[in-house]
Design a protein around this motif. Structure first.
Motif, PDB file in Angstrom:
ATOM      1  N   UNK A   1       0.843  -1.194   0.000  1.00 27.91           N
ATOM      2  CA  UNK A   1       0.000   0.000   0.000  1.00 27.91           C
ATOM      3  C   UNK A   1       0.882   1.249   0.000  1.00 27.91           C
ATOM      4  N   UNK A   2       0.520   2.210  -0.822  1.00 31.32           N
ATOM      5  CA  UNK A   2       1.277   3.455  -0.943  1.00 31.32           C
ATOM      6  C   UNK A   2       0.655   4.510  -0.037  1.00 31.32           C
ATOM      7  N   UNK A   3       1.482   5.164   0.749  1.00 22.93           N
ATOM      8  CA  UNK A   3       1.007   6.252   1.599  1.00 22.93           C
ATOM      9  C   UNK A   3       1.174   7.561   0.841  1.00 22.93           C
ATOM     10  N   UNK A   4       0.079   8.276   0.680  1.00 18.28           N
ATOM     11  CA  UNK A   4       0.115   9.557  -0.010  1.00 18.28           C
ATOM     12  C   UNK A   4      -0.407  10.653   0.887  1.00 18.28           C
ATOM     13  N   UNK A   5       0.041  11.863   0.652  1.00 19.79           N
ATOM     14  CA  UNK A   5      -0.379  12.992   1.474  1.00 19.79           C
ATOM     15  C   UNK A   5      -0.444  14.244   0.603  1.00 19.79           C
ATOM     16  N   UNK A   6      -1.466  15.025   0.811  1.00 14.35           N
ATOM     17  CA  UNK A   6      -1.574  16.313   0.116  1.00 14.35           C
ATOM     18  C   UNK A   6      -0.675  17.319   0.818  1.00 14.35           C
ATOM     19  N   UNK A   7       0.177  17.974   0.042  1.00 16.65           N
ATOM     20  CA  UNK A   7       1.012  19.056   0.542  1.00 16.65           C
ATOM     21  C   UNK A   7       0.546  20.313  -0.202  1.00 16.65           C
ATOM     22  N   UNK A   8      -0.278  21.157   0.442  1.00 13.17           N
ATOM     23  CA  UNK A   8      -0.936  22.280  -0.254  1.00 13.17           C
ATOM     24  C   UNK A   8       0.036  23.387  -0.637  1.00 13.17           C
ATOM     25  N   UNK A   9       0.670  23.216  -1.783  1.00 16.01           N
ATOM     26  CA  UNK A   9       1.774  24.061  -2.214  1.00 16.01           C
ATOM     27  C   UNK A   9       1.420  24.795  -3.508  1.00 16.01           C
ATOM     28  N   UNK A  10       0.545  25.808  -3.413  1.00 18.59           N
ATOM     29  CA  UNK A  10       0.151  26.616  -4.573  1.00 18.59           C
ATOM     30  C   UNK A  10       1.341  27.399  -5.118  1.00 18.59           C
ATOM     31  N   UNK A  11       1.310  27.689  -6.404  1.00 16.86           N
ATOM     32  CA  UNK A  11       2.291  28.595  -7.000  1.00 16.86           C
ATOM     33  C   UNK A  11       1.677  29.987  -6.992  1.00 16.86           C
ATOM     34  N   UNK A  50       4.336   9.477  -0.853  1.00 17.74           N
ATOM     35  CA  UNK A  50       4.328  10.112  -2.163  1.00 17.74           C
ATOM     36  C   UNK A  50       3.419  11.335  -2.085  1.00 17.74           C
ATOM     37  N   UNK A  51       3.753  12.317  -2.883  1.00 11.48           N
ATOM     38  CA  UNK A  51       2.954  13.540  -2.952  1.00 11.48           C
ATOM     39  C   UNK A  51       3.272  14.221  -4.264  1.00 11.48           C
ATOM     40  N   UNK A  52       2.383  15.095  -4.692  1.00  9.90           N
ATOM     41  CA  UNK A  52       2.601  15.808  -5.941  1.00  9.90           C
ATOM     42  C   UNK A  52       3.570  16.974  -5.721  1.00  9.90           C
ATOM     43  N   UNK A  53       4.157  17.436  -6.820  1.00 11.62           N
ATOM     44  CA  UNK A  53       5.050  18.592  -6.725  1.00 11.62           C
ATOM     45  C   UNK A  53       4.281  19.839  -6.317  1.00 11.62           C
ATOM     46  N   UNK A  54       3.059  19.961  -6.809  1.00 11.91           N
ATOM     47  CA  UNK A  54       2.230  21.135  -6.524  1.00 11.91           C
ATOM     48  C   UNK A  54       0.790  20.718  -6.277  1.00 11.91           C
ATOM     49  N   UNK A  55       0.120  21.525  -5.474  1.00 13.72           N
ATOM     50  CA  UNK A  55      -1.324  21.415  -5.288  1.00 13.72           C
ATOM     51  C   UNK A  55      -1.894  22.783  -5.631  1.00 13.72           C
ATOM     52  N   UNK A  56      -2.785  22.805  -6.580  1.00  9.87           N
ATOM     53  CA  UNK A  56      -3.372  24.069  -7.031  1.00  9.87           C
ATOM     54  C   UNK A  56      -4.779  24.230  -6.476  1.00  9.87           C
ATOM     55  N   UNK A  57      -5.149  25.480  -6.200  1.00  4.75           N
ATOM     56  CA  UNK A  57      -6.504  25.774  -5.773  1.00  4.75           C
ATOM     57  C   UNK A  57      -6.664  26.060  -4.295  1.00  4.75           C
ATOM     58  N   UNK A  58      -5.652  25.753  -3.493  1.00  5.70           N
ATOM     59  CA  UNK A  58      -5.759  26.000  -2.051  1.00  5.70           C
ATOM     60  C   UNK A  58      -6.028  27.477  -1.774  1.00  5.70           C
ATOM     61  N   UNK A  59      -5.311  28.348  -2.458  1.00 12.90           N
ATOM     62  CA  UNK A  59      -5.491  29.786  -2.277  1.00 12.90           C
ATOM     63  C   UNK A  59      -6.885  30.231  -2.726  1.00 12.90           C
ATOM     64  N   UNK A  60      -7.490  29.495  -3.658  1.00  7.32           N
ATOM     65  CA  UNK A  60      -8.817  29.845  -4.163  1.00  7.32           C
ATOM     66  C   UNK A  60      -9.946  29.117  -3.427  1.00  7.32           C
ATOM     67  N   UNK A  61      -9.658  28.536  -2.269  1.00  6.14           N
ATOM     68  CA  UNK A  61     -10.696  27.828  -1.518  1.00  6.14           C
ATOM     69  C   UNK A  61     -11.922  28.722  -1.362  1.00  6.14           C
TER      70      UNK A  61
END
Length: 136
Positions: A1-11, A50-61
């Protein structure tokens, strides 16, 4: 099982190009998040997450819509990305009010044909956190 986590890193640069007022209003918290995300990424990598390089949309919540999604997609340069949504539908038996209106708007953006077409045109591949483990 892969452990993933959101890292809210908007550009913030992309946010600034899309909506200067939102970018300036959120700049202090975005800078704090950037520092926290840097710390968080190191700790998660050490633990094999694992996590993505960027998370988009956090600032636009609270204000994400189809237009913001499409315009953001056009500017994404990160190799792996996630879009931050809170989609929901109210159902036929309920009136939309308050937060549900925005949740419905985000659901519509997420399922939009225009968004799907733009993803295809730009060559994005949809995946899951489990799928990310094979991309490293």
């Amino acid at each position: 099982k892969v452990a993933g986590m959101r890292v809210p890193n908007d550009e913030l640069g992309i946010v600034y190009r899309l909506d200067r007022r939102t970018a300036l209003k959120n700049a202090p918290s975005a800078l704090i998040f950037k520092m926290l995300c840097s710390w968080m990424r190191k700790r998660l990598q050490e633990k094999g997450f694992v996590f993505t390089e960027r998370v988009y949309g956090h600032v636009f919540t609270g204000s994400i819509n189809e237009s913001i999604v499409v315009r953001t997609l056009d500017q994404i340069r990160a190799g792996t990305s996630e879009f931050y949504f809170h989609p929901a539908t109210a159902g036929a038996d309920r009136n939309l009010e308050g937060r549900l209106i925005q949740n419905e708007r985000e659901f519509s953006a997420l399922t939009s044909q225009e968004v799907r077409s733009r993803l295809d045109e730009l060559g994005f591949e949809l995946t899951t956190y489990s799928g990310l483990s094979g991309l490293s």
